[in-house]
Design an enzyme around this catalytic site. Structure first.
Site, PDB file in Angstrom:
ATOM      1  N   TYR A 162       0.832  -1.210   0.000  1.00 45.52           N
ATOM      2  CA  TYR A 162       0.000   0.000   0.000  1.00 45.52           C
ATOM      3  C   TYR A 162       0.866   1.260   0.000  1.00 45.52           C
ATOM      4  O   TYR A 162       0.623   2.203  -0.764  1.00 45.52           O
ATOM      5  CB  TYR A 162      -0.899  -0.042   1.234  1.00 45.52           C
ATOM      6  CG  TYR A 162      -1.832   1.119   1.404  1.00 45.52           C
ATOM      7  CD1 TYR A 162      -3.015   1.206   0.681  1.00 45.52           C
ATOM      8  CD2 TYR A 162      -1.554   2.125   2.326  1.00 45.52           C
ATOM      9  CE1 TYR A 162      -3.892   2.273   0.859  1.00 45.52           C
ATOM     10  CE2 TYR A 162      -2.417   3.178   2.524  1.00 45.52           C
ATOM     11  CZ  TYR A 162      -3.583   3.251   1.782  1.00 45.52           C
ATOM     12  OH  TYR A 162      -4.450   4.304   1.964  1.00 45.52           O
ATOM     13  N   LYS A 166       1.012   4.137  -2.857  1.00 44.05           N
ATOM     14  CA  LYS A 166       0.575   5.504  -2.568  1.00 44.05           C
ATOM     15  C   LYS A 166       1.676   6.529  -2.815  1.00 44.05           C
ATOM     16  O   LYS A 166       1.403   7.653  -3.251  1.00 44.05           O
ATOM     17  CB  LYS A 166       0.062   5.587  -1.127  1.00 44.05           C
ATOM     18  CG  LYS A 166      -1.277   4.895  -0.912  1.00 44.05           C
ATOM     19  CD  LYS A 166      -2.353   5.432  -1.843  1.00 44.05           C
ATOM     20  CE  LYS A 166      -3.744   4.958  -1.487  1.00 44.05           C
ATOM     21  NZ  LYS A 166      -4.760   5.435  -2.451  1.00 44.05           N
TER      22      LYS A 166
END
Length: 301
Positions: A162, A166
């Site tokens: 993640y 991001k």
């Protein structure tokens, strides 16, 4: 603020995406509500969530249409953009909000868990943005709003997939802003603090983790929507290549990597001189090994 604009919001069947879609419609946009209706981990599919948001918009007097394509498939991403153009004649803004989680400590993370999260967040943002880019170029207008995260910008435990996605989205947004500025196309990022299904996957094994989640629960998804509507509007014409964080009633302009401090030796460096002089000189400016929650230490206002 966005009267007559056509806006595609991915992952808009609930949480942050839903509130963005609702507020876009309230401010006059025609909205394509995309959501595959999957679980937080990306499994399963259900047409219900997207259609439910469309029904909310229509019942309030707005215009919207549902889409259940997956952002992780380039052909599907192209279809959702085409749907906007076929339905409403144009596309003016893409909000890349769709996301999944497969949290795992790095030394335990599988290749599939890493790949699945990047496919939705990073590749998905690329696929949908790329599909819209040709229309934006031809009409010489358009904007992208990408969801990044302080987990990527700063750091967080158990989220290598993640966090990598991001932080990659921030660089993707900057590249889009640079490449498409000449066509009057803008690209910005928003790092949201809000309680949603995504945050619901944060571990609560310790009192500290439990306290953090309780703080986040105070921050509703509706707090994220206003800046997205603003960024989609013509009043944000001069806002490009920026990264904002939204935390309840606080809005932050986030820093982007720039040189902090330098050392120089006219004769060049050796491993020994780096150990003796270079690193000791730079050490005072090292960035701490911190998590997002250790940087945002005060209660949200």
């Amino acid at each position: 603020m966005v009267e007559g604009k056509v806006v595609l919001v991915t992952g808009a069947g609930g949480g942050i995406g839903r509130d963005i879609a609702l507020l876009m419609a309230r401010h006059g946009a025609r909205v394509v509500v995309n959501d595959v209706g999957a679980s937080v981990s990306g499994e399963g599919a259900d047409v219900g969530p997207a259609q439910k948001v469309v029904d909310e918009i229509v019942s309030a007097g707005g215009e919207a249409v549902a889409n259940t394509d997956s952002v992780s498939d380039p052909a599907a991403a192209a279809r959702m953009v085409e749907q906007a153009v076929q339905q409403y004649g144009r596309i003016d803004c893409v909000v890349n909000n769709a996301g999944i989680l497969r949290d795992r400590f790095f030394h335990k993370m599988t290749a599939e868990e890493f790949d699945a999260v990047l496919k939705v967040h990073l590749y998905g943002s690329f696929y949908v943005s790329r599909a819209a880019a040709n229309y934006f170029k031809e009409q010489e207008s358009g904007c992208f709003v990408h969801m990044t995260s302080t987990s990527g910008l700063i750091g967080n435990l158990g989220q290598a997939n993640y966090n990598a996605a991001k932080l990659g989205i921030m660089a993707l947004s900057k590249s889009i802003a640079l490449d498409m500025e000449k066509f009057n196309v803008r690209s910005n990022c928003v790092a949201p603090f809000a309680y949603s299904r995504m945050i619901g996957a944060i571990p609560t094994d310790t009192p500290e983790q439990q306290a953090r989640v309780e703080k986040i629960k105070q921050m509703t998804p509706a707090k994220i929507a206003p800046i997205c509507v603003y960024l989609a509007s013509d009043q944000a014409a001069e806002v490009n290549a920026q990264v904002f964080a939204v935390r309840n009633n606080e809005i932050f302009l986030m820093s982007q990597p720039r040189p902090i401090r330098s050392v120089q030796r006219s004769e060049g460096w050796t491993p020994e001189s780096l150990a003796e002089h270079g690193m000791p000189a730079l050490k005072g400016s090292f960035i701490p090994v911190e998590r997002s929650g250790e940087v945002f230490t005060w209660d949200p206002v």
